[in-house]
Motif scaffolding. Sequence first.
Motif, mmCIF file in Angstrom:
data_model
loop_
_atom_site.group_PDB
_atom_site.id
_atom_site.type_symbol
_atom_site.label_atom_id
_atom_site.label_comp_id
_atom_site.label_asym_id
_atom_site.label_seq_id
_atom_site.Cartn_x
_atom_site.Cartn_y
_atom_site.Cartn_z
ATOM 1 N N LEU A 230 1.408 -0.995 -0.224
ATOM 2 C CA LEU A 230 0.145 0.518 -0.142
ATOM 3 C C LEU A 230 0.890 1.739 -0.468
ATOM 4 N N GLU A 231 1.727 1.723 0.885
ATOM 5 C CA GLU A 231 2.516 2.308 1.377
ATOM 6 C C GLU A 231 4.224 1.998 1.081
ATOM 7 N N GLY A 232 5.257 2.832 0.733
ATOM 8 C CA GLY A 232 6.645 2.580 1.172
ATOM 9 C C GLY A 232 7.196 1.165 0.677
ATOM 10 N N ASP A 233 8.455 1.006 0.255
ATOM 11 C CA ASP A 233 9.293 0.238 0.603
ATOM 12 C C ASP A 233 9.334 -1.297 1.278
ATOM 13 N N PHE A 234 8.897 -2.340 0.421
ATOM 14 C CA PHE A 234 8.853 -3.331 0.796
ATOM 15 C C PHE A 234 9.944 -4.250 0.018
ATOM 16 N N VAL A 235 10.798 -4.832 1.060
ATOM 17 C CA VAL A 235 12.015 -5.350 0.201
ATOM 18 C C VAL A 235 11.394 -7.247 0.611
ATOM 19 N N GLU A 236 11.384 -7.690 -1.091
ATOM 20 C CA GLU A 236 11.557 -8.820 -0.693
ATOM 21 C C GLU A 236 12.250 -10.024 -1.673
ATOM 22 N N GLU A 237 12.942 -10.707 -0.710
ATOM 23 C CA GLU A 237 14.701 -11.288 -1.051
ATOM 24 C C GLU A 237 15.900 -10.527 -1.711
ATOM 25 N N GLY A 238 15.884 -9.164 -1.340
ATOM 26 C CA GLY A 238 16.587 -8.476 -1.551
ATOM 27 C C GLY A 238 16.443 -7.251 -2.908
ATOM 28 N N THR A 239 15.496 -7.286 -3.267
ATOM 29 C CA THR A 239 14.976 -6.155 -4.306
ATOM 30 C C THR A 239 13.958 -5.443 -3.547
ATOM 31 N N SER A 240 13.644 -3.988 -3.740
ATOM 32 C CA SER A 240 12.869 -3.775 -3.274
ATOM 33 C C SER A 240 11.327 -3.343 -3.859
ATOM 34 N N HIS A 241 10.033 -3.144 -3.973
ATOM 35 C CA HIS A 241 9.327 -3.224 -4.145
ATOM 36 C C HIS A 241 8.703 -2.186 -3.449
ATOM 37 N N GLY A 242 7.702 -1.116 -4.365
ATOM 38 C CA GLY A 242 6.306 0.254 -3.921
ATOM 39 C C GLY A 242 5.495 -0.616 -4.470
ATOM 40 N N PRO A 243 5.045 0.965 -3.923
ATOM 41 C CA PRO A 243 3.306 0.547 -3.992
ATOM 42 C C PRO A 243 2.857 -0.436 -4.899
ATOM 43 N N GLY A 244 1.250 -1.245 -4.978
ATOM 44 C CA GLY A 244 0.943 -1.773 -6.062
ATOM 45 C C GLY A 244 1.441 -3.098 -6.201
ATOM 46 N N SER A 245 2.575 -3.430 -5.622
ATOM 47 C CA SER A 245 3.153 -4.606 -6.134
ATOM 48 C C SER A 245 2.708 -5.815 -5.334
ATOM 49 N N PHE A 246 2.343 -6.856 -6.204
ATOM 50 C CA PHE A 246 1.464 -7.881 -5.555
ATOM 51 C C PHE A 246 2.459 -9.052 -5.498
ATOM 52 N N PHE A 247 2.085 -10.080 -3.976
ATOM 53 C CA PHE A 247 2.569 -10.744 -4.058
ATOM 54 C C PHE A 247 2.029 -12.436 -3.663
ATOM 55 N N ALA A 248 1.912 -13.587 -3.943
ATOM 56 C CA ALA A 248 1.224 -14.854 -3.822
ATOM 57 C C ALA A 248 2.206 -16.608 -3.285
ATOM 58 N N GLY A 249 1.718 -16.757 -2.314
ATOM 59 C CA GLY A 249 2.421 -17.772 -1.974
ATOM 60 C C GLY A 249 1.756 -18.972 -1.484
ATOM 61 N N LYS A 250 2.133 -19.742 -1.869
ATOM 62 C CA LYS A 250 1.238 -21.583 -1.404
ATOM 63 C C LYS A 250 1.422 -21.420 0.015
ATOM 64 N N ALA A 251 0.803 -22.377 0.371
ATOM 65 C CA ALA A 251 1.481 -23.040 2.052
ATOM 66 C C ALA A 251 2.333 -23.849 2.012
#
Length: 111
Positions: A62-83
């Motif tokens: 929604l806001e700010g910088d979300f770092v996943e596996e060393g890469t920064s992602h900004g607002p609007g980025s979406f992730f989906a993961g399985k159990a």
Amino acid sequence: MYHLKLHAEKVAWAPLDFPGVSLRVLFTDPASGTMSVLTRMAPGASIPAHLHTKADETVYVLEGDFVEEGTSHGPGSFFAGKAGVPHGPHGTVGGCVVLTTFSAELDFVLV
């Protein structure tokens, strides 16, 4: 018709076991364990790599910088993961808020 209507700001932030990380639980279905939460991470905060044994997870920045596996992602980025699939660590440089949904009862297993 929606069976729940609320404004997120009426729900208190609850701190997690990770410094600088807190949740607003917006919705929980007691029957299925399904949850929708806002996760707020203060600048420099992180959540270690983990998995959920029962719940699929989606994350929307929604806001700010979300770092996943060393890469920064900004607002609007979406992730989906399985159990059962490890993900993270999650982090932030300047702070962020993400909307996260879980498809079943939530557990948190460090990897």
